[in-house]
Design an enzyme around this catalytic site. Structure first.
Site, PDB file in Angstrom:
ATOM      1  N   ALA A  66       0.856  -1.181   0.000  1.00  0.00           N
ATOM      2  CA  ALA A  66       0.000   0.000   0.000  1.00  0.00           C
ATOM      3  C   ALA A  66       0.893   1.232   0.000  1.00  0.00           C
ATOM      4  CB  ALA A  66      -0.874  -0.013   1.251  1.00  0.00           C
ATOM      5  N   GLY A 105       0.438  -5.215   0.569  1.00  0.00           N
ATOM      6  CA  GLY A 105      -0.616  -5.185  -0.430  1.00  0.00           C
ATOM      7  C   GLY A 105      -0.161  -5.745  -1.773  1.00  0.00           C
ATOM      8  N   GLU A 108      -0.630  -9.370  -1.403  1.00  0.00           N
ATOM      9  CA  GLU A 108      -2.087  -9.582  -1.341  1.00  0.00           C
ATOM     10  C   GLU A 108      -2.700  -9.506  -2.738  1.00  0.00           C
ATOM     11  OE1 GLU A 108      -2.557  -6.511   1.789  1.00  0.00           O
ATOM     12  OE2 GLU A 108      -3.659  -8.070   2.858  1.00  0.00           O
ATOM     13  N   GLU A 128       3.508  -5.863   7.107  1.00  0.00           N
ATOM     14  CA  GLU A 128       2.645  -4.870   7.776  1.00  0.00           C
ATOM     15  C   GLU A 128       2.898  -4.787   9.275  1.00  0.00           C
ATOM     16  OE1 GLU A 128       1.727  -6.875   5.379  1.00  0.00           O
ATOM     17  OE2 GLU A 128       0.275  -5.901   4.032  1.00  0.00           O
TER      18      GLU A 128
HETATM   19  N1  3HC Z   1       4.612   3.411   0.197  1.00  0.00           N
HETATM   20  C1  3HC Z   1       5.137   4.625  -0.085  1.00  0.00           C
HETATM   21  N2  3HC Z   1       6.445   4.848  -0.262  1.00  0.00           N
HETATM   22  C2  3HC Z   1       7.258   3.785  -0.159  1.00  0.00           C
HETATM   23  C3  3HC Z   1       6.795   2.496   0.133  1.00  0.00           C
HETATM   24  C4  3HC Z   1       5.390   2.324   0.317  1.00  0.00           C
HETATM   25  N3  3HC Z   1       4.852   1.125   0.581  1.00  0.00           N
HETATM   26  N4  3HC Z   1       7.830   1.651   0.179  1.00  0.00           N
HETATM   27  C5  3HC Z   1       8.927   2.382  -0.091  1.00  0.00           C
HETATM   28  N5  3HC Z   1       8.583   3.675  -0.284  1.00  0.00           N
HETATM   29  C6  3HC Z   1       9.489   4.776  -0.649  1.00  0.00           C
HETATM   30  C7  3HC Z   1      10.486   5.057   0.454  1.00  0.00           C
HETATM   31  O1  3HC Z   1       9.960   5.931   1.421  1.00  0.00           O
HETATM   32  C8  3HC Z   1      11.634   5.671  -0.317  1.00  0.00           C
HETATM   33  O2  3HC Z   1      11.288   6.995  -0.597  1.00  0.00           O
HETATM   34  P1  3HC Z   1      12.412   8.117  -0.682  1.00  0.00           P
HETATM   35  O3  3HC Z   1      13.313   7.683  -1.804  1.00  0.00           O
HETATM   36  O4  3HC Z   1      11.641   9.353  -0.937  1.00  0.00           O
HETATM   37  O5  3HC Z   1      13.095   8.110   0.656  1.00  0.00           O
HETATM   38  C9  3HC Z   1      11.601   4.913  -1.642  1.00  0.00           C
HETATM   39  O6  3HC Z   1      10.268   4.350  -1.734  1.00  0.00           O
HETATM   40  C10 3HC Z   1      12.617   3.793  -1.730  1.00  0.00           C
HETATM   41  O7  3HC Z   1      12.494   2.971  -0.582  1.00  0.00           O
HETATM   42  P2  3HC Z   1      13.780   2.387   0.181  1.00  0.00           P
HETATM   43  O8  3HC Z   1      14.781   3.461   0.393  1.00  0.00           O
HETATM   44  O9  3HC Z   1      13.279   1.646   1.357  1.00  0.00           O
HETATM   45  O10 3HC Z   1      14.355   1.400  -0.943  1.00  0.00           O
HETATM   46  P3  3HC Z   1      14.972  -0.053  -0.799  1.00  0.00           P
HETATM   47  O11 3HC Z   1      15.317  -0.477  -2.166  1.00  0.00           O
HETATM   48  O12 3HC Z   1      16.000  -0.070   0.266  1.00  0.00           O
HETATM   49  O13 3HC Z   1      13.767  -0.982  -0.297  1.00  0.00           O
HETATM   50  C11 3HC Z   1      11.565  -1.897  -0.221  1.00  0.00           C
HETATM   51  C12 3HC Z   1      12.652  -1.205  -1.070  1.00  0.00           C
HETATM   52  C13 3HC Z   1      12.030  -3.278   0.191  1.00  0.00           C
HETATM   53  C14 3HC Z   1      10.315  -2.009  -1.048  1.00  0.00           C
HETATM   54  C15 3HC Z   1      11.322  -1.057   1.054  1.00  0.00           C
HETATM   55  O14 3HC Z   1      11.081   0.267   0.674  1.00  0.00           O
HETATM   56  C16 3HC Z   1      10.169  -1.485   1.893  1.00  0.00           C
HETATM   57  O15 3HC Z   1      10.306  -2.386   2.696  1.00  0.00           O
HETATM   58  N6  3HC Z   1       9.012  -0.806   1.751  1.00  0.00           N
HETATM   59  C17 3HC Z   1       7.891  -0.985   2.603  1.00  0.00           C
HETATM   60  C18 3HC Z   1       7.126  -2.210   2.285  1.00  0.00           C
HETATM   61  C19 3HC Z   1       5.922  -2.315   3.170  1.00  0.00           C
HETATM   62  O16 3HC Z   1       5.965  -2.117   4.357  1.00  0.00           O
HETATM   63  N7  3HC Z   1       4.802  -2.655   2.549  1.00  0.00           N
HETATM   64  C20 3HC Z   1       3.590  -2.830   3.255  1.00  0.00           C
HETATM   65  C21 3HC Z   1       2.836  -1.560   3.213  1.00  0.00           C
HETATM   66  S1  3HC Z   1       1.388  -1.662   4.214  1.00  0.00           S
HETATM   67  C22 3HC Z   1       0.265  -2.473   3.277  1.00  0.00           C
HETATM   68  O17 3HC Z   1       0.566  -2.943   2.222  1.00  0.00           O
HETATM   69  C23 3HC Z   1      -1.092  -2.523   3.860  1.00  0.00           C
HETATM   70  C24 3HC Z   1      -1.959  -3.493   3.144  1.00  0.00           C
HETATM   71  O18 3HC Z   1      -1.986  -4.714   3.821  1.00  0.00           O
HETATM   72  C25 3HC Z   1      -3.382  -3.008   3.008  1.00  0.00           C
END
Ligand code: 3HC
Ligand code: NAI
Length: 694
Positions: A66, A105, A108, A128
């Protein structure tokens, strides 16, 4: 090609419709992306020539989840759940093509598709829980139906990803594509059409969840297995409950339960803190006056001076990521001892099963040792980790200046000394920087990167990158006594000792801090680090502190001597009458009449001085932003991430309330409680640290 939204296109390749998403950097499932997927499915349904659909992402990854930046704002329709209902409901089979990291997501979405193909390196996970929430778009209901209850519990509650191809036998993926993923996905979709295979709905599968029905012990055992690690966190328990719902309820009811448990977490303080922290960690990597495109110096080899507690641990970080590292010691004996400790640490990891023997051998092969400084001549970086003595450090940096090649980064792991003074003992202060690792250096994630007055920008940029390369979180700080972390720790320590003289016992203070969520309290931590360290420093400065001095005089140096503030039965800390007697005597000697002190006072007296010190650190320009301080505390000292960090925590209380309490402490206990001007100003303006712009 048809543009469905700004970031989503629809293309046709013969009988196959393709929904192609391109939303850099990580294809987060933002509103335009969700809408695009929905429209893509509708476009495929409306086109008789299309027999199957491929859903794929451009760039570095399939959906990383998400869009976290949309959290906390009203969700614009369609929501992800609704979109995924449309996807799963498609009568034309939908094939997800996974690469990079399909997370949250993202996974998912893949599970709502009818088939999944991946490339060999794709990873999938539901992280999450790390944001203080749970998978809220069917992940908790679909994943157990694919990989089984125990595996799903582990994935959902740990949040750790797995290689997608490891799920091949379970049907988590249907095919691993060795060559071009897009072509492979299209070929797979063609095959499905040729074979007339149906649109398989995971939501209709029951056998794997049925296998766990009537076996509550699966969940009870799982709860026990994670109890220690998840202490204080709310999300893991809700995650477990959702998987119980997947087992015990029909799919639709399970989805409703997932929604309810998700909402409960989503509106809570913990998830607000954890989401804040996700961005805080990423923000820390950005240095305003060091452009992102600053040319880095290459780091392909490292030298470490001193193979003691820290030097050995630091060397392991390099070896672990395949950077050859040479330890330089004063004597052969010290070197042999240092390398033996490293080998023992790796052997422990092997015996615990966290690495295998081949990995250990590979890592040990990266580590060499010598007593001859000449080997440092060709190293890209040298990190000094000898005793904490300015004279010695200056002598060593003088030597490095002569031996090391031009452009080598010269770093010190000093925890208290002036990096500028160390740098001045070389003819190249611009190459000198502090790299302050935390003990145990091979385990703790924090790296305080200490910028000297003359440190070059490319040395800073290279050090920030190096932190990431050796799997640390780097935070840039300025030169001062204790830098950010230890300076704030000292503020807490002073007050903890005062509380003990006034009426609390060490175990009372430790209990309050432990219950707040720290792994241990200040006195247990002092016992672990060794009371002799502080004792020697006090002796050197001609200072005394009756309670710890008396303990040291009895040879009670902490865990390593079996007793300190506590006595140790194995690793168990037990409150000790000897300590109590010393404490009572010290209060008497100080003329203090002991009183009973409640837990709230203990908490505020320990933590508010940290907030105040943090404010001073910001005013003095020694940390770039409040969130950097929070990153230091979470990764360096185990501040519970579900409370965001000391600065976020202070905001959550309200700075006006913090200041009010500090003023009342000032009236009772003296000027050390004077609120820092920045704290005072923000409070009076009704603001928080979140509003601080530097
Ligand atoms: N939403 C918005 N921005 C995101 C994002 C997300 N899910 N994931 C990463 N970003 C952004 C980061 O903030 C960063 O932004 P910036 O360059 O402005 O600082 C940019 O993308 C790059 O991210 P990283 O520096 O972390 O890059 P890496 O290559 O080191 O890692 C990644 C990539 C493994 C995808 C890591 O970013 C990550 O773990 N992201 C989060 C994943 C996550 O938690 N997903 C679950 C979201 S909650 C959800 O899905 C709810 C659902 O169940 C309904
Ligand atoms: P240590 O005493 O375990 O190790 C120091 C090592 O340096 C010894 O093995 C010693 O033989 C070696 N040494 C001394 N003089 C030398 C010389 N001239 N050439 C080569 N080697 C020499 O000390 P520790 O704990 O590893 O600390 C090292 C540095 O790291 C200190 O500056 C300390 O302040 C800092 N530090 C320590 C932390 C800790 O928790 N122990 C945490 C963070 C930083």
């Amino acid at each position: 090609m048809t543009a469905l939204t700004d970031y989503v296109n629809f293309e046709k390749r013969g009988r196959i419709g393709m929904i192609v998403v391109d939303y850099p950097p990580v294809n987060a499932l933002s509103h335009a992306v969700r809408l695009g997927i929905q429209k893509g499915i509708e476009a495929a349904a409306a086109d008789d020539a299309v027999k199957a659909v491929v859903l794929l992402c451009k760039g570095r990854t399939f959906f990383a989840g998400a869009d976290i930046t949309e959290f906390g704002k009203p969700m614009k329709d369609p929501g992800l759940r609704e979109v995924l209902e449309t996807v799963e409901g498609s009568t034309k089979p939908v094939v997800a093509a996974l690469h990079g990291t399909a997370l949250g997501g993202g996974l998912e979405t893949a599970l709502a598709c009818h088939y999944r193909v991946c490339n060999p390196t794709a990873r999938v996970g539901l992280p999450e829980v790390k944001l203080g929430i749970l998978p809220g778009a069917g992940g908790t209901q679909r994943l157990p139906r694919v990989v089984g209850v125990e595996r799903a519990l582990k994935m959902i509650v740990s949040g750790d990803p797995i290689l997608a191809k490891d799920g091949l036998s379970d049907g988590l993926v249907d095919e691993v594509v060795e060559g071009d993923l897009t072509e492979g996905a299209i070929a797979f979709a063609e095959k499905i059409v040729d074979e007339g295979r149906p649109a398989v709905k995971i939501s209709e599968r029951d056998e794997k969840v049925a296998a766990a029905r009537g076996k509550p012990e699966i969940f009870e055992n799982f709860r026990k297995s994670i109890a220690r690690k998840s202490r204080g966190f709310e999300a893991p328990e809700n995650c477990i409950k959702t998987v119980e719902a997947a087992v015990n309820m029909p799919f639709a009811e399970g989805m409703a339960e997932e929604r309810r448990l998700f909402e409960e977490l989503y509106v809570g303080q913990q998830s607000a803190a954890q989401r804040y922290f996700f961005f805080a960690e990423r923000q820390a990597a950005k240095i305003p006056d060091v452009p992102a495109d600053t040319k880095r110096r290459p780091i392909a080899s490292a030298g470490i001076i001193g193979a003691g507690t820290m030097g050995g641990g630091i060397a392991m970080n390099f070896a672990n990521v395949g950077i050859p590292v040479t330890l330089v010691e004063a004597t052969q004996e010290a070197l042999d001892r240092g390398i033996a400790v490293i080998a023992k640490n790796y052997a422990t990891s092997v015996s615990r099963g966290s690495i295998d023997q081949a990995t250990m051998d590979k890592r040990m092969a990266q580590i060499s040792g010598t007593t001859d400084y000449a080997v440092l001549a060709d190293k890209d970086i040298v990190i000094e980790a000898v005793f904490e003595e300015m004279g010695l450090k200056k002598e060593i940096f003088g030597k490095l200046d002569k031996v090391c090649k031009k452009g080598a980064i010269l770093a010190s792991n000093t925890s208290t000394l002036d990096v500028d003074e160390i740098a001045a003992s070389t003819s190249r202060p611009e190459d000198v920087i502090g790299l302050h690792f935390f003990s145990p250096a091979n385990v703790m994630r924090l790296l305080e990167i200490v910028r000297g007055k003359k440190t070059a920008k490319d040395v800073i940029a290279t050090s920030m990158d190096l932190a990431k390369a050796i799997r640390k979180v780097g935070v840039l700080v300025g030169v001062c006594d204790g830098f950010v972390g230890n300076r704030m720790l000292a503020a807490r320590g002073r007050e903890a000792e005062a509380l003990v003289l006034e009426g609390a016992m060490p175990e009372d203070v430790d209990r309050v801090i432990f219950d707040f969520g720290f792994p241990m309290g200040p006195f247990a931590m002092a016992d672990l680090a060794g009371l002799d360290v502080g004792w020697r420093i006090r002796q050197g400065k001609g200072m005394t502190s009756e309670v710890p001095d008396s303990l040291c005089e009895l040879g009670r140096f902490g865990q390593k001597t079996g007793a300190g503030y506590y006595k140790y039965e194995g690793r168990n800390a037990v409150p000790d009458q000897v300590t109590r007697d010393i404490v009572l005597k010290a209060s008497k000697n100080a003329g203090i009449e002991r009183r009973s002190i409640d837990d709230q006072e203990i908490l505020e007296r320990c933590l508010f001085p940290m907030v105040n010190e943090g404010a001073k650190i910001l005013e003095e320009g020694l940390a770039i932003r409040p969130s950097d301080i929070d990153v230091v505390w979470v990764y360096g000292y185990g501040w519970p991430v579900y409370r965001g960090g000391p600065m976020f925590w202070a905001d959550s209380i309200g700075l006006d309330k913090v200041v009010e309490r500090m003023r009342s402490f000032r009236d009772q206990f003296g000027d050390q409680w004077e609120p820092a001007p920045l704290l005072e100003r923000l409070a009076s303006e009704g603001k928080g640290f979140k509003d601080y712009k530097g």
